[in-house]
Design a protein around this motif. Structure first.
Motif, PDB file in Angstrom:
ATOM      1  N   MET A   1      -1.140  11.854  -1.988  1.00 54.86           N
ATOM      2  CA  MET A   1      -0.903  10.594  -1.265  1.00 54.86           C
ATOM      3  C   MET A   1      -1.833  10.452  -0.055  1.00 54.86           C
ATOM      4  O   MET A   1      -2.052   9.355   0.431  1.00 54.86           O
ATOM      5  CB  MET A   1       0.576  10.452  -0.880  1.00 54.86           C
ATOM      6  CG  MET A   1       1.059  11.297   0.218  1.00 54.86           C
ATOM      7  SD  MET A   1       2.835  10.974   0.468  1.00 54.86           S
ATOM      8  CE  MET A   1       3.117  11.987   1.896  1.00 54.86           C
ATOM      9  N   SER A   2      -2.391  11.554   0.425  1.00 52.16           N
ATOM     10  CA  SER A   2      -3.301  11.450   1.561  1.00 52.16           C
ATOM     11  C   SER A   2      -4.767  11.325   1.132  1.00 52.16           C
ATOM     12  O   SER A   2      -5.654  11.255   1.966  1.00 52.16           O
ATOM     13  CB  SER A   2      -3.131  12.671   2.468  1.00 52.16           C
ATOM     14  OG  SER A   2      -3.524  13.828   1.765  1.00 52.16           O
TER      15      SER A   2
ATOM     16  N   SER B   1       0.836  -1.220   0.000  1.00 53.66           N
ATOM     17  CA  SER B   1       0.000   0.000   0.000  1.00 53.66           C
ATOM     18  C   SER B   1       0.862   1.258   0.000  1.00 53.66           C
ATOM     19  O   SER B   1       0.533   2.240  -0.675  1.00 53.66           O
ATOM     20  CB  SER B   1      -0.897   0.026   1.238  1.00 53.66           C
ATOM     21  OG  SER B   1      -1.693  -1.104   1.266  1.00 53.66           O
TER      22      SER B   1
ATOM     23  N   MET C   1      -6.211  10.843  -7.429  1.00 56.24           N
ATOM     24  CA  MET C   1      -5.278  11.697  -6.670  1.00 56.24           C
ATOM     25  C   MET C   1      -5.044  13.015  -7.405  1.00 56.24           C
ATOM     26  O   MET C   1      -5.056  14.089  -6.792  1.00 56.24           O
ATOM     27  CB  MET C   1      -3.924  10.982  -6.492  1.00 56.24           C
ATOM     28  CG  MET C   1      -3.941   9.851  -5.479  1.00 56.24           C
ATOM     29  SD  MET C   1      -2.313   9.051  -5.485  1.00 56.24           S
ATOM     30  CE  MET C   1      -2.420   8.018  -4.020  1.00 56.24           C
TER      31      MET C   1
ATOM     32  N   ILE D   1      -6.286   5.199  -9.463  1.00 56.22           N
ATOM     33  CA  ILE D   1      -5.803   5.843  -8.220  1.00 56.22           C
ATOM     34  C   ILE D   1      -5.073   7.142  -8.560  1.00 56.22           C
ATOM     35  O   ILE D   1      -5.334   8.186  -7.955  1.00 56.22           O
ATOM     36  CB  ILE D   1      -4.863   4.874  -7.453  1.00 56.22           C
ATOM     37  CG1 ILE D   1      -5.657   3.685  -6.933  1.00 56.22           C
ATOM     38  CG2 ILE D   1      -4.163   5.601  -6.304  1.00 56.22           C
ATOM     39  CD1 ILE D   1      -4.800   2.565  -6.360  1.00 56.22           C
TER      40      ILE D   1
ATOM     41  N   THR E   1      -4.497   1.752  -1.216  1.00 57.16           N
ATOM     42  CA  THR E   1      -3.533   2.801  -0.837  1.00 57.16           C
ATOM     43  C   THR E   1      -3.531   2.852   0.688  1.00 57.16           C
ATOM     44  O   THR E   1      -4.415   2.248   1.333  1.00 57.16           O
ATOM     45  CB  THR E   1      -3.962   4.173  -1.383  1.00 57.16           C
ATOM     46  OG1 THR E   1      -5.231   4.501  -0.832  1.00 57.16           O
ATOM     47  CG2 THR E   1      -4.011   4.188  -2.903  1.00 57.16           C
TER      48      THR E   1
ATOM     49  N   THR F   1       2.204   1.660  -3.463  1.00 55.43           N
ATOM     50  CA  THR F   1       1.139   2.137  -4.365  1.00 55.43           C
ATOM     51  C   THR F   1       0.865   3.622  -4.125  1.00 55.43           C
ATOM     52  O   THR F   1       0.781   4.413  -5.071  1.00 55.43           O
ATOM     53  CB  THR F   1      -0.155   1.326  -4.141  1.00 55.43           C
ATOM     54  OG1 THR F   1       0.132  -0.040  -4.370  1.00 55.43           O
ATOM     55  CG2 THR F   1      -1.282   1.800  -5.042  1.00 55.43           C
ATOM     56  N   THR F   2       0.744   3.982  -2.851  1.00 55.14           N
ATOM     57  CA  THR F   2       0.409   5.375  -2.518  1.00 55.14           C
ATOM     58  C   THR F   2       1.488   6.339  -3.023  1.00 55.14           C
ATOM     59  O   THR F   2       1.187   7.310  -3.715  1.00 55.14           O
ATOM     60  CB  THR F   2       0.263   5.529  -0.990  1.00 55.14           C
ATOM     61  OG1 THR F   2      -0.674   4.553  -0.533  1.00 55.14           O
ATOM     62  CG2 THR F   2      -0.214   6.922  -0.620  1.00 55.14           C
TER      63      THR F   2
END
Lengths: 319, 261
Positions: B199-200, B49, B137, B133, B214, B52-53
């Protein structure tokens, strides 16, 4: 030969109106006018940063009006110099040089402008005068046909200003065509082969500095040329041979004023005012008139007197 | 020296805000013991994760910087029709609920839509994929990049660009040799903010791609399935990683500034 024909530029708040003049190769032209007269706008238009609404810019009969700034053989040097802060002196000078002898050209220009010792320095480590020289070296690196200078002498210390004036003179002597805009009319008179006066987006006069001083023509130019006394013509008895009805103002300097009544001359009566500095003024029905020091008059503050000015020393001005 | 009453009040008020910000983070970081940190750091799902993030936030930032920076320059330098509308549209993803942003994206790239099905036939799917993703993002974080870059370009006096062109450089070369280097600091700051915000991101990502997980989604999943004790070490680990990345990027960005007084 650079020909500017009826150039007009319109923005939301300002209009440059039908500017026309021509400059021979190697001439030094100074366009003077107060802030907001449109001087910088005209320079930016010549440089290709503004699109004119009408008119043409021709260099040696080639029409450059539709050319973008990067395609014009003119280099504009802004008042703030716009030296690139992310580059050092050598990189600034060589910024636009595409010649294979780039380094030699940089060294040559650095030597010409006495900045050889500063080539590796960042711009913010240079003094005001050094920055001016670097900016000029960079501008000349591209060998422009016409160098456009926006207020180059403004806000410089006297020694730096004098040094830069010498550099500009030398460049012009070497054949560089220069158009220089300023709000300082003395720069215009001292430096120029030809002087233009700009007012409210119009080029009101374009002639040699000598002609300009001799015949400023209108109230604005005379006031811009530091004439000490500019008075309305109304109420003055001027002989018909001077055609007073065609004019609105007269101008004269204090050195041409004679004390007392003198026949055949313009006579003005008023009350003397003496400032602590010794400067004398005559308070007349036409307004305050600056006159020379009290010794010439032999009278004192508050006394009535008459002054005389020879008609040949008076300029007749339109409004 | 005796402090004024106003300064004392300000200091107390500042303390309240700082305590409010610091208390949960300190509590989070001090909560797990070393073994819990070690377990979280060696958990394959957590590691995957994190990868990925970070990688998708990085991809989103780099990919959208390419069109985002020229857009920022246009907004800073040019007048054009609908400019205010476009500026408002750029800011919108920051202010709408991010789940709504995810739904909005879904209405465009879902395989049920013409665009979605076309892209899928070309082998590009966004639902439940890494690409999805990155897109989610980017959607919520690109305004940070565009706005920072726009402000950076606005701070450069126009005379620099005009001088470059007057010296014979084309507008394109002027952009790369003058505008971009001079706005570099702001652009990098914007990219850091975009990366951090990306990323958050949870809301938009979870709608578009619950899997691959993530970190925010993993924390949510662990919390829902196993409770606070299982979610906290991962959250704490991620905060430490985020902090390290942030410090590293900030250090890189502030190493060298082009400042002209």
């Amino acid at each position: 030969m650079l020909k500017v024909e009826n150039i007009s530029v319109h923005t939301d708040s300002f209009r440059l109106k039908n500017i026309s003049f021509s400059i021979a190769p190697g001439e030094y032209v100074v366009l003077a006018g107060p802030s907001g007269a449109g001087k910088t706008m005209l320079l930016e238009t010549l440089a290709g940063h503004r699109k004119p609404k009408g008119g043409n810019i021709l260099l040696n009969d080639k029409n450059l009006t539709q050319y973008s700034a990067d395609k014009r053989p003119f280099t504009l040097l802004f008042q703030e110099l716009a030296l690139f802060p992310h580059l050092n002196v050598a990189e600034n000078i060589g910024f636009a040089i595409r010649d294979k002898n780039k380094q030699a050209i940089i060294k040559d220009l650095a030597s010409q402008f006495s900045i050889t010792n500063h080539l590796t320095k960042k711009i913010y480590h240079l003094s005001g005068g050094e920055k001016q020289r670097v900016a000029l070296a960079r501008a000349l690196a591209t060998k422009p046909d016409v160098l456009l200078l926006d207020e180059p002498l403004t806000s410089l210390d006297k020694p730096v200003k004098n040094e830069l004036i010498r550099i500009l003179f030398r460049l012009n002597q070497q054949g560089q065509t220069i158009i220089h805009v300023t709000h300082d009319v003395h720069e215009a008179i001292n430096l120029a082969d030809k002087t233009g006066i700009m007012q409210n987006g119009e080029l009101t006069q374009f002639c040699s500095p000598r002609e300009l001083i001799k015949n400023p023509g209108n109230y604005f130019t005379a006031s811009f040329l530091d004439y000490e006394n500019i008075l309305p013509l109304n109420g003055l008895e001027i002989p018909e041979k001077y055609n007073p009805s065609a004019y609105a103002y007269i101008a004269f300097n204090s050195k041409n004023i004679k004390p007392g009544k003198q026949s055949g001359k313009l006579q003005i009566t008023g009350t003397l005012i003496q400032r602590p500095s010794g400067q004398m003024w005559l308070e007349s029905a036409l307004g305050l008139i600056k006159i020379q020091e009290a010794d010439h008059y032999g009278i004192h503050d508050g006394q009535q007197t008459t002054i005389s000015i020879d008609y040949h020393d008076i300029l007749f001005l339109t409004s | 020296m005796k402090r004024g009453i106003q300064q004392q009040i300000f200091m107390v008020l500042s303390g309240v805000v700082l305590l409010f910000l610091a208390a949960p983070l300190v509590s989070l970081l001090l909560g797990p013991d070393l073994s819990e940190y070690t377990r979280a750091a060696s958990d394959s799902e957590t590691i995957s994760s994190i990868k990925t993030t970070l990688s998708m936030a990085f991809m989103a930032t780099v990919l959208f910087a390419v069109p985002g920076i020229p857009l920022a320059w246009l907004l800073a330098r040019k007048k054009f029709m609908l400019k205010n509308f476009i500026q408002g549209m750029i800011d919108l993803p920051v202010v709408i609920p991010h789940t709504a942003a995810g739904i909005a994206l879904l209405t465009v790239v879902s395989p049920k839509t013409t665009l979605g099905s076309t892209l899928e036939s070309l082998g590009l799917s966004f639902i439940g994929t890494h690409a999805g993703i990155a897109m989610a993002m980017a959607f919520v974080s690109v305004p940070f990049l565009i706005n920072a870059a726009r402000q950076g370009f606005e701070m450069i006096p126009v005379s620099y660009e005009k001088t470059s062109m007057s010296l014979g450089l084309s507008p394109g070369r002027t952009f790369f040799k003058v505008s971009l280097p001079l706005a570099r600091h702001s652009i990098i700051n914007g990219m850091i903010m975009m990366f951090a915000r990306g990323m958050s991101e949870f809301g938009a990502v979870v709608i578009i791609a619950y899997h691959p997980l993530t970190i925010p989604t993993l924390i949510f999943e662990r919390f829902g399935a196993f409770g606070l004790d299982h979610a906290r070490p991962i959250a704490a680990l991620f905060v430490l990683i985020a902090l390290a990345v942030f410090i590293l990027l900030r250090w890189f960005a502030t190493r060298k500034k082009y400042v002209e007084s």
